[in-house]
Write a protein that holds these residues in place. Structure first.
Motif, mmCIF file in Angstrom:
data_model
loop_
_atom_site.group_PDB
_atom_site.id
_atom_site.type_symbol
_atom_site.label_atom_id
_atom_site.label_comp_id
_atom_site.label_asym_id
_atom_site.label_seq_id
_atom_site.Cartn_x
_atom_site.Cartn_y
_atom_site.Cartn_z
ATOM 1 N N SER A 37 0.813 -1.222 0.000
ATOM 2 C CA SER A 37 0.000 0.000 0.000
ATOM 3 C C SER A 37 0.846 1.272 0.000
ATOM 4 C CB SER A 37 -0.944 0.009 1.205
ATOM 5 O OG SER A 37 -0.201 -0.025 2.418
ATOM 6 N N LYS A 38 2.131 1.156 0.348
ATOM 7 C CA LYS A 38 3.020 2.330 0.386
ATOM 8 C C LYS A 38 3.915 2.430 -0.843
ATOM 9 C CE LYS A 38 2.646 3.409 5.050
ATOM 10 N NZ LYS A 38 1.220 3.423 5.239
ATOM 11 N N LEU A 39 3.836 1.432 -1.739
ATOM 12 C CA LEU A 39 4.750 1.395 -2.882
ATOM 13 C C LEU A 39 4.628 2.631 -3.763
ATOM 14 C CD1 LEU A 39 6.843 -0.100 -4.629
ATOM 15 C CD2 LEU A 39 4.923 -1.209 -5.795
ATOM 16 N N PHE A 40 3.407 2.977 -4.192
ATOM 17 C CA PHE A 40 3.247 4.105 -5.106
ATOM 18 C C PHE A 40 3.657 5.418 -4.450
ATOM 19 C CE2 PHE A 40 -0.006 2.348 -8.418
ATOM 20 C CZ PHE A 40 0.894 1.350 -8.749
ATOM 21 N N PRO A 70 -3.890 -2.116 -2.893
ATOM 22 C CA PRO A 70 -4.930 -1.729 -1.936
ATOM 23 C C PRO A 70 -5.441 -0.330 -2.261
ATOM 24 C CG PRO A 70 -2.900 -2.410 -0.819
ATOM 25 C CD PRO A 70 -2.593 -2.318 -2.276
ATOM 26 N N GLU A 71 -6.738 -0.140 -2.131
ATOM 27 C CA GLU A 71 -7.328 1.184 -2.376
ATOM 28 C C GLU A 71 -6.923 2.152 -1.281
ATOM 29 O OE1 GLU A 71 -9.111 2.294 -4.994
ATOM 30 O OE2 GLU A 71 -8.700 0.371 -5.932
ATOM 31 N N GLY A 72 -6.932 1.677 -0.056
ATOM 32 C CA GLY A 72 -6.585 2.539 1.077
ATOM 33 C C GLY A 72 -5.443 1.925 1.853
ATOM 34 N N GLU A 73 -5.228 2.420 3.040
ATOM 35 C CA GLU A 73 -4.133 1.932 3.868
ATOM 36 C C GLU A 73 -4.576 0.775 4.762
ATOM 37 O OE1 GLU A 73 -0.992 3.216 3.425
ATOM 38 O OE2 GLU A 73 -2.030 4.221 1.813
ATOM 39 N N PRO A 82 -2.417 -6.826 5.216
ATOM 40 C CA PRO A 82 -1.743 -6.137 4.105
ATOM 41 C C PRO A 82 -0.655 -7.004 3.479
ATOM 42 C CG PRO A 82 -1.007 -5.271 6.214
ATOM 43 C CD PRO A 82 -2.104 -6.255 6.513
ATOM 44 N N VAL A 83 -0.432 -6.785 2.179
ATOM 45 C CA VAL A 83 0.663 -7.458 1.480
ATOM 46 C C VAL A 83 1.940 -6.683 1.769
ATOM 47 C CG1 VAL A 83 1.598 -8.064 -0.791
ATOM 48 C CG2 VAL A 83 -0.860 -8.304 -0.337
ATOM 49 N N ILE A 84 2.978 -7.386 2.179
ATOM 50 C CA ILE A 84 4.262 -6.764 2.497
ATOM 51 C C ILE A 84 5.303 -7.261 1.497
ATOM 52 C CG2 ILE A 84 6.043 -6.402 4.258
ATOM 53 C CD1 ILE A 84 3.295 -5.344 5.103
ATOM 54 N N ILE A 85 5.978 -6.315 0.843
ATOM 55 C CA ILE A 85 7.077 -6.656 -0.063
ATOM 56 C C ILE A 85 8.285 -6.979 0.816
ATOM 57 C CG2 ILE A 85 8.549 -5.861 -1.938
ATOM 58 C CD1 ILE A 85 6.239 -3.787 -2.545
ATOM 59 N N GLN A 86 8.839 -8.175 0.633
ATOM 60 C CA GLN A 86 9.912 -8.660 1.500
ATOM 61 C C GLN A 86 11.290 -8.506 0.853
ATOM 62 O OE1 GLN A 86 9.269 -9.593 4.553
ATOM 63 N NE2 GLN A 86 7.041 -9.746 4.399
ATOM 64 N N GLU A 87 12.318 -8.599 1.692
ATOM 65 C CA GLU A 87 13.699 -8.598 1.222
ATOM 66 C C GLU A 87 13.880 -9.681 0.172
ATOM 67 O OE1 GLU A 87 18.059 -9.871 2.998
ATOM 68 O OE2 GLU A 87 16.569 -9.074 4.377
ATOM 69 N N GLY A 88 14.508 -9.328 -0.946
ATOM 70 C CA GLY A 88 14.794 -10.285 -2.004
ATOM 71 C C GLY A 88 13.676 -10.449 -3.018
ATOM 72 N N ASP A 89 12.499 -9.855 -2.752
ATOM 73 C CA ASP A 89 11.394 -9.947 -3.708
ATOM 74 C C ASP A 89 11.720 -9.185 -4.986
ATOM 75 O OD1 ASP A 89 9.827 -11.489 -2.026
ATOM 76 O OD2 ASP A 89 8.419 -9.880 -1.527
ATOM 77 N N GLU A 90 11.012 -9.534 -6.050
ATOM 78 C CA GLU A 90 11.132 -8.823 -7.317
ATOM 79 C C GLU A 90 9.757 -8.258 -7.673
ATOM 80 O OE1 GLU A 90 13.587 -10.092 -10.933
ATOM 81 O OE2 GLU A 90 11.542 -10.694 -11.439
ATOM 82 N N VAL A 91 9.689 -6.945 -7.705
ATOM 83 C CA VAL A 91 8.450 -6.232 -8.022
ATOM 84 C C VAL A 91 8.596 -5.652 -9.421
ATOM 85 C CG1 VAL A 91 6.974 -4.284 -7.358
ATOM 86 C CG2 VAL A 91 8.062 -5.674 -5.590
ATOM 87 N N ALA A 92 7.548 -5.764 -10.231
ATOM 88 C CA ALA A 92 7.586 -5.198 -11.582
ATOM 89 C C ALA A 92 6.429 -4.225 -11.755
ATOM 90 C CB ALA A 92 7.490 -6.297 -12.628
#
Length: 100
Positions: A37-40, A70-73, A82-92
């Protein structure tokens, strides 16, 4: 082209098409963990105007799996939290591709 592994404590974000043009990068390492939710907001801080120009119409994958932003927080309705982007993940970041 192989993507370099992110440093410890980071994840890779890959920029395709107009996202790569906007950032002038194909790949970048960002600190992890980061809530999806904080990526953008994080990218908007780094690249003013990217949210409206590119991100609002883009698809996002984490480790080659499409995710809904996510639409909101708050937590999503599935109750999974919430979905959490973890260490070592690859986001596109995958902007829409125009054909012609």
């Amino acid at each position: 082209m192989s993507t370099p592994k992110p440093p410890k404590g980071y994840f890779n974000i890959l920029y395709f098409a107009s996202a790569g043009s906007f950032t002038s990068k194909n790949v970048e390492a960002l600190p992890a963990p980061l809530p999806l939710s904080k990526l953008f907001a994080t990218l908007e801080e780094r690249y003013k105007g990217i949210k409206e120009s590119v991100l609002d119409n883009s698809l996002v994958t984490i480790n080659l799996t499409y995710v809904d932003l996510p639409e909101g927080e708050e937590d999503d309705a599935s109750g999974e939290g919430p979905v959490i982007i973890q260490e070592g993940d690859e986001v596109a970041i995958i902007p829409p591709v125009s054909s012609g």
